[in-house]
Design a protein around this motif. Structure first.
Motif, PDB file in Angstrom:
ATOM      1  N   GLN A   1      -2.546   7.517   2.023  1.00  0.00           N
ATOM      2  CA  GLN A   1      -3.497   6.751   1.225  1.00  0.00           C
ATOM      3  C   GLN A   1      -4.706   7.614   0.871  1.00  0.00           C
ATOM      4  O   GLN A   1      -5.062   8.543   1.602  1.00  0.00           O
ATOM      5  CB  GLN A   1      -3.998   5.531   2.008  1.00  0.00           C
ATOM      6  CG  GLN A   1      -2.917   4.601   2.500  1.00  0.00           C
ATOM      7  CD  GLN A   1      -3.492   3.545   3.425  1.00  0.00           C
ATOM      8  OE1 GLN A   1      -4.443   2.837   3.086  1.00  0.00           O
ATOM      9  NE2 GLN A   1      -2.921   3.431   4.618  1.00  0.00           N
ATOM     10  N   ASP A   2      -5.350   7.297  -0.244  1.00  0.00           N
ATOM     11  CA  ASP A   2      -6.647   7.874  -0.560  1.00  0.00           C
ATOM     12  C   ASP A   2      -7.694   7.070   0.194  1.00  0.00           C
ATOM     13  O   ASP A   2      -7.737   5.840   0.090  1.00  0.00           O
ATOM     14  CB  ASP A   2      -6.939   7.807  -2.059  1.00  0.00           C
ATOM     15  CG  ASP A   2      -6.123   8.808  -2.862  1.00  0.00           C
ATOM     16  OD1 ASP A   2      -5.663   9.797  -2.270  1.00  0.00           O
ATOM     17  OD2 ASP A   2      -5.938   8.584  -4.076  1.00  0.00           O
TER      18      ASP A   2
ATOM     19  N   ASP B   1       3.415   6.857   2.358  1.00  0.00           N
ATOM     20  CA  ASP B   1       2.429   6.025   3.054  1.00  0.00           C
ATOM     21  C   ASP B   1       1.047   6.672   3.128  1.00  0.00           C
ATOM     22  O   ASP B   1       0.119   6.089   3.684  1.00  0.00           O
ATOM     23  CB  ASP B   1       2.909   5.697   4.472  1.00  0.00           C
ATOM     24  CG  ASP B   1       4.075   4.728   4.466  1.00  0.00           C
ATOM     25  OD1 ASP B   1       4.172   3.914   3.530  1.00  0.00           O
ATOM     26  OD2 ASP B   1       4.900   4.789   5.395  1.00  0.00           O
TER      27      ASP B   1
ATOM     28  N   LEU C   1       0.808  -1.213   0.000  1.00  0.00           N
ATOM     29  CA  LEU C   1       0.000   0.000   0.000  1.00  0.00           C
ATOM     30  C   LEU C   1       0.840   1.261   0.000  1.00  0.00           C
ATOM     31  O   LEU C   1       0.360   2.335  -0.358  1.00  0.00           O
ATOM     32  CB  LEU C   1      -0.916   0.028   1.229  1.00  0.00           C
ATOM     33  CG  LEU C   1      -1.856  -1.161   1.427  1.00  0.00           C
ATOM     34  CD1 LEU C   1      -2.665  -0.965   2.700  1.00  0.00           C
ATOM     35  CD2 LEU C   1      -2.776  -1.342   0.232  1.00  0.00           C
ATOM     36  N   GLY C   2       2.072   1.152   0.459  1.00  0.00           N
ATOM     37  CA  GLY C   2       2.953   2.303   0.560  1.00  0.00           C
ATOM     38  C   GLY C   2       4.354   1.833   0.841  1.00  0.00           C
ATOM     39  O   GLY C   2       4.648   0.632   0.812  1.00  0.00           O
TER      40      GLY C   2
ATOM     41  N   SER D   1      -9.368   4.223   9.031  1.00  0.00           N
ATOM     42  CA  SER D   1      -9.837   4.121   7.647  1.00  0.00           C
ATOM     43  C   SER D   1     -11.145   3.338   7.572  1.00  0.00           C
ATOM     44  O   SER D   1     -12.072   3.714   6.838  1.00  0.00           O
ATOM     45  CB  SER D   1      -8.780   3.433   6.786  1.00  0.00           C
ATOM     46  OG  SER D   1      -7.555   4.139   6.827  1.00  0.00           O
TER      47      SER D   1
ATOM     48  N   ASP E   1      -3.956  -4.779   7.666  1.00  0.00           N
ATOM     49  CA  ASP E   1      -2.850  -3.942   7.184  1.00  0.00           C
ATOM     50  C   ASP E   1      -1.730  -3.942   8.216  1.00  0.00           C
ATOM     51  O   ASP E   1      -1.974  -3.753   9.414  1.00  0.00           O
ATOM     52  CB  ASP E   1      -3.322  -2.512   6.939  1.00  0.00           C
ATOM     53  CG  ASP E   1      -4.240  -2.396   5.738  1.00  0.00           C
ATOM     54  OD1 ASP E   1      -4.453  -3.413   5.045  1.00  0.00           O
ATOM     55  OD2 ASP E   1      -4.769  -1.288   5.504  1.00  0.00           O
TER      56      ASP E   1
END
Length: 301
Positions: free
Chosen positions: A199-200, A197, A22-23, A174, A107
């Motif tokens: 995120q949308d 890192d 993710l990052g 999130s 995550d």
């Protein structure tokens, strides 16, 4: 393997089905398994206990056949045999047409796996960085959707949701944002170790999201996006929130989670300086600086 039930929680024997980066220091691991048919969660900040095998083991060693006595049995196993236990939050779940859970996502923040890392990676970071399809884990999770391991519970009539999370609590934040109803006003601060890192995040809420990137400045976003700006250094969580003008609200609700000392500092500010009712503040220390999870669990209440 015999699974044990500790209602409303039980053990789930799972396998990795895929991973996704993710990052720069974030990886999502997706798990599946027949046991998930009995997994039930209302989402939000659902806490889970994940048991991981030591290097060289093909499955985590946990004496689940002991039923309710599993904890003592697990503690009595040799250090180099006993499964590594770490606390995580559920990021997402997917279900089939009958409503039975088929997959869950967790995550992981990766610390110490990069070549130039100052400190070595912990066992969970190391495991997640190497995880592949078929790897086996054990999960202690909910068998009842609305359970005590969900802490995000805004009172009826809440007219503003305030959220702060460091990177360990960003998955929970999130998930919370994804479930906020349309029109909910939310003021959100999320921390990241580096701009890569960020995120949308999807949300139907009227959410103003600010990313605090340590050492690289701050980024702000509305709803589903955020951006980072270089600078002389990001403000601390307390500095950022103390300097912020919160929207006016009669019944604000606060959820803050992350490193214990930061959480306590923020709660003190919000209750004493902002005047928010302490009963409307949920605060959760996910970790404590300088202590491993094993050491933290051994601390007196």
């Amino acid at each position: 393997m015999t699974t044990a039930t500790a209602a409303p929680f039980r053990f789930f024997a799972l396998q990795v089905v895929r991973t996704a980066r993710l990052g720069l220091s974030l990886v999502r691991v997706t798990f599946a398994g027949d046991d998930l048919a009995f997994f039930a969660s209302a989402g939000r900040d659902q806490s889970l206990s994940l048991f991981l095998p030591h290097p060289g083991q093909d499955a985590p060693a946990v004496p689940v056949e002991l039923g309710d006595g599993w904890w003592q049995g697990w503690r009595e196993l040799p250090d180099d045999v006993r499964a590594v236990m770490r606390s995580y939050t559920l990021r997402a779940l997917r279900a089939d047409a009958r409503g039975r859970t088929t997959e869950i996502d967790i995550d992981f923040v990766l610390h110490g796996v990069e070549p130039a890392a100052v400190a070595p990676a912990g066992p969970a970071s190391l495991w997640a960085s190497r995880a592949g399809a078929g790897d086996r884990v054990l999960l202690l999770g909910p068998a009842v959707a609305d359970n005590r391991a969900i802490r995000f519970r805004p009172p009826t009539g809440t007219d503003l949701v305030v959220i702060w999370a460091d990177e360990t609590a960003v998955p929970a934040a999130s998930a919370i944002l994804e479930q906020l109803p349309a029109g909910t006003r939310a003021q959100v601060w999320l921390e990241a170790g580096q701009a890569g890192d960020i995120q949308d995040l999807a949300t139907a809420a009227d959410a103003e999201i600010t990313w605090l990137v340590r050492g690289a400045g701050a980024g702000t976003g509305k709803g589903t996006s955020a951006s980072a700006h270089t600078g002389t250094g990001a403000p601390t969580a307390l500095e950022a929130i103390r300097a912020a003008q919160l929207p006016s609200a009669e019944r604000p609700y606060v959820w803050i989670a992350g490193e214990s000392s930061a959480v306590k500092e923020l709660r003190r500010h919000l209750v004493r300086e902002r005047g928010i009712d302490r009963r409307a503040v949920t605060f959760v220390g996910y970790w404590r600086r300088g202590l491993s999870e094993e050491q933290l669990r051994e601390q007196p209440e």
